[in-house]
Design a protein around this motif. Structure first.
Motif, PDB file in Angstrom:
ATOM      1  N   LEU A 295       0.835  -1.212   0.000  1.00  0.00           N
ATOM      2  CA  LEU A 295       0.000   0.000   0.000  1.00  0.00           C
ATOM      3  C   LEU A 295       0.865   1.257   0.000  1.00  0.00           C
TER       4      LEU A 295
ATOM      5  N   PRO B 141      -4.362  -0.020  -6.637  1.00  0.00           N
ATOM      6  CA  PRO B 141      -5.545   0.850  -6.556  1.00  0.00           C
ATOM      7  C   PRO B 141      -6.364   0.710  -7.847  1.00  0.00           C
ATOM      8  N   THR B 142      -7.685   0.561  -7.696  1.00  0.00           N
ATOM      9  CA  THR B 142      -8.498   0.206  -8.870  1.00  0.00           C
ATOM     10  C   THR B 142      -9.292   1.370  -9.444  1.00  0.00           C
TER      11      THR B 142
ATOM     12  N   ARG C 110     -14.469   3.702  -6.492  1.00  0.00           N
ATOM     13  CA  ARG C 110     -14.605   4.396  -5.204  1.00  0.00           C
ATOM     14  C   ARG C 110     -16.017   4.393  -4.661  1.00  0.00           C
TER      15      ARG C 110
ATOM     16  N   GLU D 282     -10.593  -0.410   0.973  1.00  0.00           N
ATOM     17  CA  GLU D 282      -9.556   0.120   1.864  1.00  0.00           C
ATOM     18  C   GLU D 282      -9.774   1.624   2.013  1.00  0.00           C
TER      19      GLU D 282
ATOM     20  N   MET E 294      -8.827   5.399   1.917  1.00  0.00           N
ATOM     21  CA  MET E 294      -7.855   6.113   1.081  1.00  0.00           C
ATOM     22  C   MET E 294      -6.624   6.517   1.889  1.00  0.00           C
TER      23      MET E 294
ATOM     24  N   ILE F 238      -3.886   4.120   1.721  1.00  0.00           N
ATOM     25  CA  ILE F 238      -3.234   3.809   0.440  1.00  0.00           C
ATOM     26  C   ILE F 238      -2.183   4.898   0.193  1.00  0.00           C
TER      27      ILE F 238
ATOM     28  N   TRP G  37      -1.052   6.204  -3.289  1.00  0.00           N
ATOM     29  CA  TRP G  37      -1.992   6.864  -4.205  1.00  0.00           C
ATOM     30  C   TRP G  37      -1.547   8.305  -4.454  1.00  0.00           C
TER      31      TRP G  37
ATOM     32  N   ARG H 192      -8.119  12.302  -1.382  1.00  0.00           N
ATOM     33  CA  ARG H 192      -7.677  11.207  -0.510  1.00  0.00           C
ATOM     34  C   ARG H 192      -8.731  10.876   0.545  1.00  0.00           C
TER      35      ARG H 192
ATOM     36  N   GLU I  49     -13.062   5.789   0.461  1.00  0.00           N
ATOM     37  CA  GLU I  49     -12.482   4.457   0.278  1.00  0.00           C
ATOM     38  C   GLU I  49     -12.242   4.163  -1.200  1.00  0.00           C
ATOM     39  N   MET I  50     -11.417   3.176  -1.437  1.00  0.00           N
ATOM     40  CA  MET I  50     -11.220   2.691  -2.808  1.00  0.00           C
ATOM     41  C   MET I  50     -11.045   1.174  -2.747  1.00  0.00           C
TER      42      MET I  50
ATOM     43  N   VAL J  35      -9.120  -2.038  -3.466  1.00  0.00           N
ATOM     44  CA  VAL J  35      -7.734  -2.400  -3.766  1.00  0.00           C
ATOM     45  C   VAL J  35      -7.707  -3.858  -4.214  1.00  0.00           C
TER      46      VAL J  35
END
Ligand code: BG6
Ligand code: GLC
Length: 472
Positions: free
Chosen positions: A56, A68-69, A72, A241, A243, A246, A249, A254, A257-258, A260
């Protein structure tokens, strides 16, 4: 109840009453090498947490990729519309027209194409374009001249480093795919170019990993979904996860969440904590991605049968089973399918006649004694049990990384052939994780769901969030 921290629990059930001393000595050391005690799982969970944290923070070849995908927004179940989705798995390509009904339900028209060996090795992009062309044609979806191209969500079940929600560079092939001139390149571009070559009027608006698709599919019907897992040809997981965790990123926002994508098949390639055996090593040495995806090779459907074949042949070579005779089929790599393991492990008949049919009729090993068949069943059992325990270790590690989520009910969406077809897989996942996640949580708050209909629905949901005003 058996003490799962005692190595004997993983040895005694696999010894054979009528076997020679030498045979049982061999089975004993083999079973010990495949054993995964509770303490071993604790070590693996610690290893996972360290590797997740590093991944991360920054990209590191020795850590989990933790990709990171760009996804969100959690699905609400209220999404509505009809979308095209492509779902490239390890074995099949599904082309789907997904209708989200806006009330947590959906319907789906899909066509499944088995990915040919030729496509896996060379013409994948053209193969995809041809299949999509066939689907549009057969379902009357070709737009009239002048109409806009069809937006589509694309589930891609290989590791890509995403550069946006609709682009990502392939980091490597796995699961026996070896299509040339693809690594390092944007898979959406490669697919889109094939669409152009084949006059397929489709535009990929979102690309996502199959674990992300599974997470979103499950989240549509069960909004408390925190994790998506594939236990299939390959294995991997994605989770929500925060933000702020991460660190790598680079984007501006920020908050929140995003999703992962862990790419957990790459866990512990250096085999510092994994119970890696000589039978795994034999497989790994011959693999096109030697030294990579080591965890995946110990768990997933493409590989378990091959590990079992290696282990059985080691006993043949010592003349401890089949009177020391193998067969041409058994001598060839990847002929002992993991589906046979499932049948063998499930055979509770007194003469083990299912095992006999697999060995004698399918694999051409003649003749087999009851002891031979029991040895094969036990070897498959050791390797299958290791796979399930490692699977539970990985799932537990990810959930324990967000302990605050475990205070409420949570769902985990799961798909893949191991989860669906390996005997007692789901039941054993619950059983093993109780030790690490706590009985109260597992019995009362953890729900594992088959994310039915594959990750096509997830692709449609993500495509929709990107492209809300377009529908087919
Ligand atoms: C499918 C999903 O159902 O399962 C795919 O839709 C996924 O996205 C696949 O890759 C994994 O299962 P298997 O067993 O085909 O690898
Ligand atoms: C492999 C791929 C991963 C995928 C998994 C399950 O591990 O690297 O992206 O999610 O297989 O299909």
């Amino acid at each position: 109840m058996a003490d799962t921290n005692d190595i004997n629990t993983f040895i005694e059930p696999y010894l054979v009453p009528d076997g020679s001393k030498e045979l049982n000595e061999n089975l004993k050391s083999m079973a010990a090498s495949f054993a995964v005690t509770d303490d071993k799982i604790r070590e693996i969970i610690i290893g996972f947490h360290e590797s997740m944290k590093t991944g991360l923070d920054h990209d590191d070849d020795n850590a989990l990729p933790m990709i990171p995908t760009f996804v969100r927004g959690r699905p609400t179940g209220k999404e509505k519309g009809t979308y095209l989705a492509l779902d490239l798995g390890g074995t099949n390509l599904r082309v789907c027209q997904v209708t989200l009904n806006g009330d947590t339900t959906y319907s789906l028209v899909q066509q499944k194409f088995t990915i040919t060996q030729e496509a896996k090795e060379s013409h994948l992009w053209d193969f995809i374009a041809e299949c999509v062309g066939v689907f549009l044609e057969e379902h009357g979806l070709i737009p009239a001249p002048g109409e806009r191209t069809i937006p589509c969500g694309y589930t891609f079940s290989f590791p890509i480093f995403q550069t946006s929600i609709s682009s990502g560079n392939l980091s490597m092939w796995n699961k026996s795919f070896t299509v040339p001139n693809s690594v390092g390149r944007d898979v959406v571009n490669l697919t889109q170019s094939a669409f152009q070559r084949h006059h397929v009027p489709v535009e990929v608006v979102a690309v996502l990993n199959d674990t992300v698709g599974t997470l979103m599919t499950s989240g549509y019907s069960h909004p408390d979904t925190q994790m998506g897992i594939i236990f299939g040809t390959g294995t991997n997981a994605a989770y929500w996860e925060r933000m702020e965790n991460i660190s790598k990123w680079k984007g501006e926002d920020r908050t929140g969440e995003m999703v992962v994508n862990l790419e957990w098949g790459a866990f512990d390639n250096a085999t510092r904590v994994l119970p890696y055996t000589m039978h795994d090593n034999k497989l790994n040495r011959k693999s096109p991605n030697h030294g990579l995806q080591v965890f995946e090779k110990m768990i997933s459907g493409l590989f378990l049968g091959e590990v079992a074949r290696n282990a059985i042949l080691s006993l043949v070579d010592q003349r401890l089973v089949f009177e020391g005779q193998s067969s041409e089929i058994m001598n060839k790599s990847y002929t002992f399918d993991t589906a046979y393991m499932s049948q063998i492990v499930a055979d509770d008949s007194s003469d083990l006649h299912v095992v006999k049919t697999v060995l004698e009729s399918t694999l051409d090993i003649l003749p087999t004694t009851l002891t031979d068949r029991l040895v094969v069943k036990n070897v498959c059992g050791m390797i299958g049990t290791r796979g399930v325990r490692l699977s539970a270790a990985a799932m537990s590690a990810v959930l324990l990384a967000r302990p605050e989520l475990m205070e409420s009910e949570i769902s985990v969406g799961i798909d893949g052939s191991m989860y669906q077809f390996y005997p007692n897989f789901e039941q054993d996942l619950y059983k093993v994780s109780r030790v690490f996640l706590g009985e109260d949580f597992v019995d009362n708050r953890l729900k594992l769901h088959l994310a039915k209909d594959g990750s096509g629905v997830g692709a449609a949901i993500v495509a929709m969030t990107v492209d809300r005003d377009r529908s087919i």
